[in-house]
Design a protein around this motif. Structure first.
Motif, PDB file in Angstrom:
ATOM      1  N   THR A   1       2.485  10.296  -5.402  1.00 52.01           N
ATOM      2  CA  THR A   1       3.466  11.044  -6.184  1.00 52.01           C
ATOM      3  C   THR A   1       2.815  11.697  -7.404  1.00 52.01           C
ATOM      4  O   THR A   1       2.093  11.040  -8.157  1.00 52.01           O
ATOM      5  CB  THR A   1       4.595  10.097  -6.662  1.00 52.01           C
ATOM      6  OG1 THR A   1       5.238   9.550  -5.511  1.00 52.01           O
ATOM      7  CG2 THR A   1       5.607  10.838  -7.516  1.00 52.01           C
TER       8      THR A   1
ATOM      9  N   ARG B   1       5.753  15.430  -3.949  1.00 54.11           N
ATOM     10  CA  ARG B   1       5.841  14.250  -3.084  1.00 54.11           C
ATOM     11  C   ARG B   1       5.954  14.734  -1.646  1.00 54.11           C
ATOM     12  O   ARG B   1       6.270  15.879  -1.399  1.00 54.11           O
ATOM     13  CB  ARG B   1       7.122  13.432  -3.393  1.00 54.11           C
ATOM     14  CG  ARG B   1       7.100  12.616  -4.637  1.00 54.11           C
ATOM     15  CD  ARG B   1       8.461  11.916  -4.816  1.00 54.11           C
ATOM     16  NE  ARG B   1       8.889  11.126  -3.660  1.00 54.11           N
ATOM     17  CZ  ARG B   1       8.523   9.877  -3.404  1.00 54.11           C
ATOM     18  NH1 ARG B   1       7.729   9.242  -4.235  1.00 54.11           N
ATOM     19  NH2 ARG B   1       8.961   9.231  -2.332  1.00 54.11           N
TER      20      ARG B   1
ATOM     21  N   PHE C   1       8.101  13.368   0.552  1.00 51.30           N
ATOM     22  CA  PHE C   1       9.507  13.304   0.975  1.00 51.30           C
ATOM     23  C   PHE C   1      10.321  12.822  -0.217  1.00 51.30           C
ATOM     24  O   PHE C   1       9.776  12.265  -1.175  1.00 51.30           O
ATOM     25  CB  PHE C   1       9.679  12.371   2.187  1.00 51.30           C
ATOM     26  CG  PHE C   1       9.137  10.976   1.962  1.00 51.30           C
ATOM     27  CD1 PHE C   1       9.934   9.980   1.418  1.00 51.30           C
ATOM     28  CD2 PHE C   1       7.822  10.675   2.272  1.00 51.30           C
ATOM     29  CE1 PHE C   1       9.428   8.706   1.192  1.00 51.30           C
ATOM     30  CE2 PHE C   1       7.306   9.397   2.047  1.00 51.30           C
ATOM     31  CZ  PHE C   1       8.115   8.416   1.506  1.00 51.30           C
TER      32      PHE C   1
ATOM     33  N   ARG D   1      13.015  10.622  -2.452  1.00 45.96           N
ATOM     34  CA  ARG D   1      13.478   9.237  -2.542  1.00 45.96           C
ATOM     35  C   ARG D   1      14.746   9.206  -3.386  1.00 45.96           C
ATOM     36  O   ARG D   1      14.957  10.078  -4.238  1.00 45.96           O
ATOM     37  CB  ARG D   1      12.397   8.319  -3.108  1.00 45.96           C
ATOM     38  CG  ARG D   1      11.979   8.630  -4.507  1.00 45.96           C
ATOM     39  CD  ARG D   1      10.894   7.675  -5.017  1.00 45.96           C
ATOM     40  NE  ARG D   1      10.227   8.251  -6.186  1.00 45.96           N
ATOM     41  CZ  ARG D   1       9.164   7.744  -6.767  1.00 45.96           C
ATOM     42  NH1 ARG D   1       8.601   6.660  -6.289  1.00 45.96           N
ATOM     43  NH2 ARG D   1       8.618   8.329  -7.819  1.00 45.96           N
TER      44      ARG D   1
ATOM     45  N   GLY E   1      11.237   3.148  -4.409  1.00 46.97           N
ATOM     46  CA  GLY E   1      11.106   2.429  -3.133  1.00 46.97           C
ATOM     47  C   GLY E   1      12.290   2.597  -2.197  1.00 46.97           C
ATOM     48  O   GLY E   1      12.359   1.951  -1.164  1.00 46.97           O
TER      49      GLY E   1
ATOM     50  N   PHE F   1      13.992   5.254   0.123  1.00 44.09           N
ATOM     51  CA  PHE F   1      13.665   6.566   0.671  1.00 44.09           C
ATOM     52  C   PHE F   1      14.880   7.286   1.231  1.00 44.09           C
ATOM     53  O   PHE F   1      15.789   6.666   1.775  1.00 44.09           O
ATOM     54  CB  PHE F   1      12.605   6.413   1.769  1.00 44.09           C
ATOM     55  CG  PHE F   1      11.330   5.759   1.296  1.00 44.09           C
ATOM     56  CD1 PHE F   1      10.952   5.827  -0.048  1.00 44.09           C
ATOM     57  CD2 PHE F   1      10.502   5.084   2.175  1.00 44.09           C
ATOM     58  CE1 PHE F   1       9.779   5.240  -0.498  1.00 44.09           C
ATOM     59  CE2 PHE F   1       9.321   4.488   1.734  1.00 44.09           C
ATOM     60  CZ  PHE F   1       8.960   4.567   0.399  1.00 44.09           C
TER      61      PHE F   1
ATOM     62  N   SER G   1      -0.462   5.751  -1.486  1.00 45.14           N
ATOM     63  CA  SER G   1       0.898   5.561  -1.988  1.00 45.14           C
ATOM     64  C   SER G   1       1.902   6.436  -1.229  1.00 45.14           C
ATOM     65  O   SER G   1       2.062   6.249  -0.030  1.00 45.14           O
ATOM     66  CB  SER G   1       0.895   5.843  -3.501  1.00 45.14           C
ATOM     67  OG  SER G   1       2.073   5.408  -4.097  1.00 45.14           O
ATOM     68  N   ASN G   2       2.539   7.395  -1.873  1.00 44.74           N
ATOM     69  CA  ASN G   2       3.512   8.231  -1.161  1.00 44.74           C
ATOM     70  C   ASN G   2       2.874   8.908   0.061  1.00 44.74           C
ATOM     71  O   ASN G   2       3.518   9.029   1.120  1.00 44.74           O
ATOM     72  CB  ASN G   2       4.091   9.266  -2.138  1.00 44.74           C
ATOM     73  CG  ASN G   2       5.155  10.144  -1.505  1.00 44.74           C
ATOM     74  OD1 ASN G   2       4.990  11.355  -1.396  1.00 44.74           O
ATOM     75  ND2 ASN G   2       6.245   9.550  -1.071  1.00 44.74           N
TER      76      ASN G   2
ATOM     77  N   ASN H   1       2.648   6.451   2.778  1.00 43.35           N
ATOM     78  CA  ASN H   1       3.969   6.160   3.349  1.00 43.35           C
ATOM     79  C   ASN H   1       4.387   7.193   4.386  1.00 43.35           C
ATOM     80  O   ASN H   1       4.946   6.838   5.424  1.00 43.35           O
ATOM     81  CB  ASN H   1       5.014   6.076   2.234  1.00 43.35           C
ATOM     82  CG  ASN H   1       4.758   4.888   1.327  1.00 43.35           C
ATOM     83  OD1 ASN H   1       4.018   3.979   1.705  1.00 43.35           O
ATOM     84  ND2 ASN H   1       5.336   4.892   0.140  1.00 43.35           N
TER      85      ASN H   1
ATOM     86  N   MET I   1       3.723   1.401   2.218  1.00 45.22           N
ATOM     87  CA  MET I   1       4.928   0.578   2.344  1.00 45.22           C
ATOM     88  C   MET I   1       5.459   0.744   3.772  1.00 45.22           C
ATOM     89  O   MET I   1       5.018   1.612   4.503  1.00 45.22           O
ATOM     90  CB  MET I   1       6.005   1.063   1.363  1.00 45.22           C
ATOM     91  CG  MET I   1       5.579   0.961  -0.078  1.00 45.22           C
ATOM     92  SD  MET I   1       6.735   1.780  -1.199  1.00 45.22           S
ATOM     93  CE  MET I   1       8.128   0.661  -1.141  1.00 45.22           C
TER      94      MET I   1
ATOM     95  N   MET J   1       4.659  -1.912  -7.205  1.00 47.67           N
ATOM     96  CA  MET J   1       5.350  -0.932  -6.368  1.00 47.67           C
ATOM     97  C   MET J   1       5.497  -1.432  -4.928  1.00 47.67           C
ATOM     98  O   MET J   1       6.512  -1.181  -4.273  1.00 47.67           O
ATOM     99  CB  MET J   1       4.515   0.360  -6.368  1.00 47.67           C
ATOM    100  CG  MET J   1       5.138   1.533  -5.707  1.00 47.67           C
ATOM    101  SD  MET J   1       6.284   2.344  -6.796  1.00 47.67           S
ATOM    102  CE  MET J   1       5.138   3.304  -7.782  1.00 47.67           C
TER     103      MET J   1
HETATM  104  C1  MLT Z   1       7.097   6.192  -2.528  1.00 50.12           C
HETATM  105  O1  MLT Z   1       8.096   6.610  -3.062  1.00 50.12           O
HETATM  106  O2  MLT Z   1       6.557   6.727  -1.573  1.00 50.12           O
HETATM  107  C2  MLT Z   1       6.511   4.954  -3.089  1.00 50.12           C
HETATM  108  O3  MLT Z   1       7.366   4.405  -4.009  1.00 50.12           O
HETATM  109  C3  MLT Z   1       5.184   5.187  -3.678  1.00 50.12           C
HETATM  110  C4  MLT Z   1       5.184   6.265  -4.703  1.00 50.12           C
HETATM  111  O4  MLT Z   1       5.846   6.132  -5.707  1.00 50.12           O
HETATM  112  O5  MLT Z   1       4.547   7.261  -4.503  1.00 50.12           O
END
Ligand code: MLT
Length: 202
Positions: free
Chosen positions: A22, A56, A58, A60, A64, A66, A102-103, A106, A128, A154
């Motif tokens: 992110t 990002r 996608f 959210r 955490g 989504f 991270s993002n 994911n 995640m 996180m």
């Molecule tokens: C996400 O939203 O993909 C995870 O919380 C990790 C992030 O913050 O990038």
């Protein structure tokens, strides 16, 4: 998608699809990709969503939590992008490895959950579980390395353990590297990913 492509110096080396965290951009993981393989092609991509100005992959709804419809939409967009970029830049579509943080890790995980075995392997830093409402397709032969922090605020420990279980259940070959820090990348983590890549995918 907004991206940068740097052609590698060895035709046999893979193309790394680089997916930032992110607030990052398409250039964030170029250095990391180079660290993993000096001869690989690098395809850095920028996430198409903006959260308070931060790119990002996608949307959210909270930390955490989504937006699953958007996650599906953006995942399919990314899958199509890989195919298009292979044609546009002339790299071997069958020799693509995802590197995500991270993002970015994911959406890479969700690529496996919703689209399937569309790349050769993945290095996922602090991923995640993207969702629990789908049946994960057959991922036989997919090689996945994951880096996780035991004190990651996180990503709780169970997320990594459970994601690993989902992947193994679907037939993927996985490895987890744990460190006792938080959400950040550590030098040991990068070293471990590099050794795994050299032993399994190079
Ligand atoms: C996400 O939203 O993909 C995870 O919380 C990790 C992030 O913050 O990038």
């Amino acid at each position: 998608m907004e991206h940068v492509f740097i052609k590698g110096t060895n035709e046999q080396a893979p193309t790394f699809l680089l997916l930032h965290g992110t607030g990052g951009n398409e250039k964030d993981l170029l250095g990391l990709g180079r660290e993993y393989d000096a001869e690989a092609s690098l395809l850095g991509v920028r996430g198409s969503e903006l959260e308070n100005g931060m790119p990002r992959f996608f949307k959210r709804l909270g930390m955490g939590v989504f937006d699953l419809d958007n996650l599906t939409f953006r995942t399919k967009e990314l899958a199509a992008f890989i195919d298009e970029a292979a044609v546009e830049h002339g790299f071997d579509r069958d020799n693509v490895i995802v590197i995500g943080y991270s993002n970015g890790a994911n959406i890479a995980a969700n690529l496996f959950f919703e689209v399937g075995n569309v790349v050769k392997g993945a290095i996922l830093h602090h991923p995640m579980i993207p969702r629990t409402d789908v049946v994960v397709p057959d991922l036989s032969g997919l090689k996945v390395w994951m880096g996780a922090g035991q004190n990651d605020q996180m990503v709780p420990l169970e997320q990594t353990v459970d994601l690993n279980a989902y992947l193994i259940q679907a037939g993927a070959l996985t490895e987890i590297f744990w460190h006792n820090r938080g959400h950040q990348l550590t030098a040991e983590e990068v070293q471990s990913a590099k050794e795994w890549y050299e032993a399994n995918l190079k």
